[in-house]
Write a protein that holds these residues in place. Sequence first.
Motif, mmCIF file in Angstrom:
data_model
loop_
_atom_site.group_PDB
_atom_site.id
_atom_site.type_symbol
_atom_site.label_atom_id
_atom_site.label_comp_id
_atom_site.label_asym_id
_atom_site.label_seq_id
_atom_site.Cartn_x
_atom_site.Cartn_y
_atom_site.Cartn_z
ATOM 1 N N VAL A 108 -2.021 -10.581 -18.239
ATOM 2 C CA VAL A 108 -3.320 -10.523 -18.921
ATOM 3 C C VAL A 108 -3.340 -9.248 -19.763
ATOM 4 C CG1 VAL A 108 -5.817 -10.333 -18.656
ATOM 5 C CG2 VAL A 108 -4.540 -11.809 -17.125
ATOM 6 N N PRO A 109 -2.988 -9.344 -21.056
ATOM 7 C CA PRO A 109 -2.995 -8.139 -21.899
ATOM 8 C C PRO A 109 -4.363 -7.455 -21.880
ATOM 9 C CG PRO A 109 -1.919 -9.964 -23.019
ATOM 10 C CD PRO A 109 -2.531 -10.535 -21.768
ATOM 11 N N ASN A 110 -4.365 -6.135 -21.746
ATOM 12 C CA ASN A 110 -5.583 -5.314 -21.713
ATOM 13 C C ASN A 110 -6.482 -5.610 -20.517
ATOM 14 O OD1 ASN A 110 -4.906 -4.085 -24.238
ATOM 15 N ND2 ASN A 110 -5.596 -5.955 -25.225
ATOM 16 N N GLY A 111 -5.932 -6.200 -19.471
ATOM 17 C CA GLY A 111 -6.744 -6.471 -18.284
ATOM 18 C C GLY A 111 -5.877 -6.454 -17.040
ATOM 19 N N THR A 112 -6.472 -6.816 -15.922
ATOM 20 C CA THR A 112 -5.749 -6.902 -14.660
ATOM 21 C C THR A 112 -5.758 -8.334 -14.181
ATOM 22 O OG1 THR A 112 -6.367 -4.643 -14.053
ATOM 23 C CG2 THR A 112 -5.681 -6.098 -12.270
ATOM 24 N N ALA A 113 -4.570 -8.872 -13.941
ATOM 25 C CA ALA A 113 -4.459 -10.231 -13.415
ATOM 26 C C ALA A 113 -4.515 -10.172 -11.899
ATOM 27 C CB ALA A 113 -3.137 -10.859 -13.860
ATOM 28 N N PHE A 114 -5.423 -10.953 -11.311
ATOM 29 C CA PHE A 114 -5.454 -11.020 -9.852
ATOM 30 C C PHE A 114 -5.928 -12.387 -9.388
ATOM 31 C CE2 PHE A 114 -10.019 -10.438 -8.817
ATOM 32 C CZ PHE A 114 -10.516 -9.958 -10.021
ATOM 33 N N PHE A 115 -5.639 -12.661 -8.115
ATOM 34 C CA PHE A 115 -5.956 -13.970 -7.533
ATOM 35 C C PHE A 115 -7.467 -14.116 -7.340
ATOM 36 C CE2 PHE A 115 -1.564 -13.303 -6.161
ATOM 37 C CZ PHE A 115 -0.998 -14.538 -6.436
ATOM 38 N N GLY A 116 -7.964 -15.309 -7.649
ATOM 39 C CA GLY A 116 -9.335 -15.651 -7.302
ATOM 40 C C GLY A 116 -10.393 -14.887 -8.061
ATOM 41 N N GLY A 117 -10.108 -14.491 -9.291
ATOM 42 C CA GLY A 117 -11.033 -13.675 -10.060
ATOM 43 C C GLY A 117 -11.636 -14.427 -11.241
ATOM 44 N N PRO A 118 -12.378 -13.683 -12.098
ATOM 45 C CA PRO A 118 -13.044 -14.300 -13.248
ATOM 46 C C PRO A 118 -12.046 -14.687 -14.344
ATOM 47 C CG PRO A 118 -13.351 -11.925 -13.282
ATOM 48 C CD PRO A 118 -12.642 -12.241 -11.994
ATOM 49 N N LYS A 119 -12.574 -15.323 -15.372
ATOM 50 C CA LYS A 119 -11.747 -15.809 -16.480
ATOM 51 C C LYS A 119 -10.861 -14.707 -17.046
ATOM 52 C CE LYS A 119 -12.108 -18.473 -20.739
ATOM 53 N NZ LYS A 119 -12.899 -18.658 -21.951
ATOM 54 N N GLU A 120 -11.412 -13.498 -17.171
ATOM 55 C CA GLU A 120 -10.675 -12.392 -17.783
ATOM 56 C C GLU A 120 -9.490 -11.930 -16.936
ATOM 57 O OE1 GLU A 120 -14.015 -12.490 -17.321
ATOM 58 O OE2 GLU A 120 -14.380 -13.097 -19.390
ATOM 59 N N SER A 121 -9.412 -12.372 -15.702
ATOM 60 C CA SER A 121 -8.298 -11.960 -14.831
ATOM 61 C C SER A 121 -7.219 -13.028 -14.758
ATOM 62 C CB SER A 121 -8.806 -11.651 -13.414
ATOM 63 O OG SER A 121 -9.204 -12.847 -12.768
ATOM 64 N N GLY A 122 -7.326 -14.037 -15.548
ATOM 65 C CA GLY A 122 -6.358 -15.132 -15.588
ATOM 66 C C GLY A 122 -6.952 -16.401 -16.147
ATOM 67 N N PRO A 123 -7.777 -17.120 -15.438
ATOM 68 C CA PRO A 123 -7.972 -16.944 -13.992
ATOM 69 C C PRO A 123 -6.852 -17.617 -13.201
ATOM 70 C CG PRO A 123 -9.350 -18.744 -14.783
ATOM 71 C CD PRO A 123 -8.576 -18.239 -15.972
ATOM 72 N N PHE A 124 -6.640 -17.114 -11.998
ATOM 73 C CA PHE A 124 -5.668 -17.692 -11.073
ATOM 74 C C PHE A 124 -6.380 -18.100 -9.795
ATOM 75 C CE2 PHE A 124 -3.215 -14.818 -13.748
ATOM 76 C CZ PHE A 124 -2.151 -15.632 -14.120
ATOM 77 N N ASP A 125 -6.062 -19.280 -9.291
ATOM 78 C CA ASP A 125 -6.636 -19.688 -8.014
ATOM 79 C C ASP A 125 -6.206 -18.710 -6.931
ATOM 80 O OD1 ASP A 125 -8.299 -21.892 -8.454
ATOM 81 O OD2 ASP A 125 -6.583 -23.246 -8.624
ATOM 82 N N GLY A 126 -7.101 -18.480 -5.977
ATOM 83 C CA GLY A 126 -6.912 -17.438 -4.982
ATOM 84 C C GLY A 126 -6.272 -17.899 -3.692
ATOM 85 N N LEU A 127 -6.409 -17.050 -2.675
ATOM 86 C CA LEU A 127 -5.593 -17.133 -1.470
ATOM 87 C C LEU A 127 -6.374 -17.529 -0.220
ATOM 88 C CD1 LEU A 127 -3.607 -13.825 -2.157
ATOM 89 C CD2 LEU A 127 -3.047 -16.146 -2.921
ATOM 90 N N GLN A 128 -7.673 -17.823 -0.358
ATOM 91 C CA GLN A 128 -8.424 -18.340 0.792
ATOM 92 C C GLN A 128 -8.251 -19.853 0.786
ATOM 93 O OE1 GLN A 128 -12.270 -16.628 0.049
ATOM 94 N NE2 GLN A 128 -11.630 -14.588 0.718
ATOM 95 N N ALA A 129 -7.034 -20.269 1.105
ATOM 96 C CA ALA A 129 -6.634 -21.669 0.977
ATOM 97 C C ALA A 129 -5.430 -21.901 1.879
ATOM 98 C CB ALA A 129 -6.261 -21.990 -0.466
ATOM 99 N N GLU A 130 -5.124 -23.165 2.103
ATOM 100 C CA GLU A 130 -3.961 -23.459 2.950
ATOM 101 C C GLU A 130 -2.646 -23.186 2.229
ATOM 102 O OE1 GLU A 130 -4.725 -26.771 6.070
ATOM 103 O OE2 GLU A 130 -5.775 -27.407 4.239
ATOM 104 N N TYR A 131 -2.660 -23.376 0.903
ATOM 105 C CA TYR A 131 -1.472 -23.088 0.082
ATOM 106 C C TYR A 131 -1.916 -22.385 -1.188
ATOM 107 C CZ TYR A 131 1.045 -26.398 3.029
ATOM 108 O OH TYR A 131 1.612 -27.028 4.101
ATOM 109 N N ALA A 132 -1.027 -21.580 -1.756
ATOM 110 C CA ALA A 132 -1.338 -20.905 -3.013
ATOM 111 C C ALA A 132 -0.097 -20.861 -3.895
ATOM 112 C CB ALA A 132 -1.832 -19.487 -2.759
ATOM 113 N N ARG A 133 -0.346 -20.914 -5.213
ATOM 114 C CA ARG A 133 0.730 -20.694 -6.180
ATOM 115 C C ARG A 133 0.764 -19.214 -6.512
ATOM 116 N NH1 ARG A 133 1.785 -20.534 -12.050
ATOM 117 N NH2 ARG A 133 -0.445 -20.433 -12.497
#
Length: 160
Positions: A108-133
Amino acid sequence: MKAVVFHDIGDIRLDEVPEPTIQEPNDAIVRITASAICGTNLHMICGTMAGMQPGTILGHEAVGVVEEIGPNVRNLKRGDRVVVPSTIACGYCSYCRAGYYAQCDTVVPNGTAFFGGPKESGPFDGLQAEYARAPFANVGLVKLPDGVEDDKAIMRSDIS
Ligand SMILES: [Zn+2]
Ligand SMILES: [Zn+2]
């Protein structure tokens, strides 16, 4: 699989959702064995973090077991126990090479990419789940020695 899903401010549900799949060559699929609730998750409930997309799986702190790896992941194998760090980084940009993974300029240029966050952080699906990518799994995932239990290892995921 079951996952904790953001629907709206104050509307977080345990839903049945499709299991994640490998999408990029550096991905891994992790079966989550321990996941934590962070103070940051309160932002999603209270609406104090803008840009959350309905349908995003929450959570950015987890321990798990590698179930599947993409073709470019050569330092992990199926069955490895791993800590999943909260941030997602490429490992090769100038910030990553200096050790500033949260400043990664690739994911994420000019930002921080992290799991389970807002649009500006990816968005990437998070880790409160049985499986995660886990994108850039070859960089982010940290192998765990057998002697370290999940509930101790998870403390390395975000707040260390
Ligand atoms: Zn956290
Ligand atoms: Zn980077």
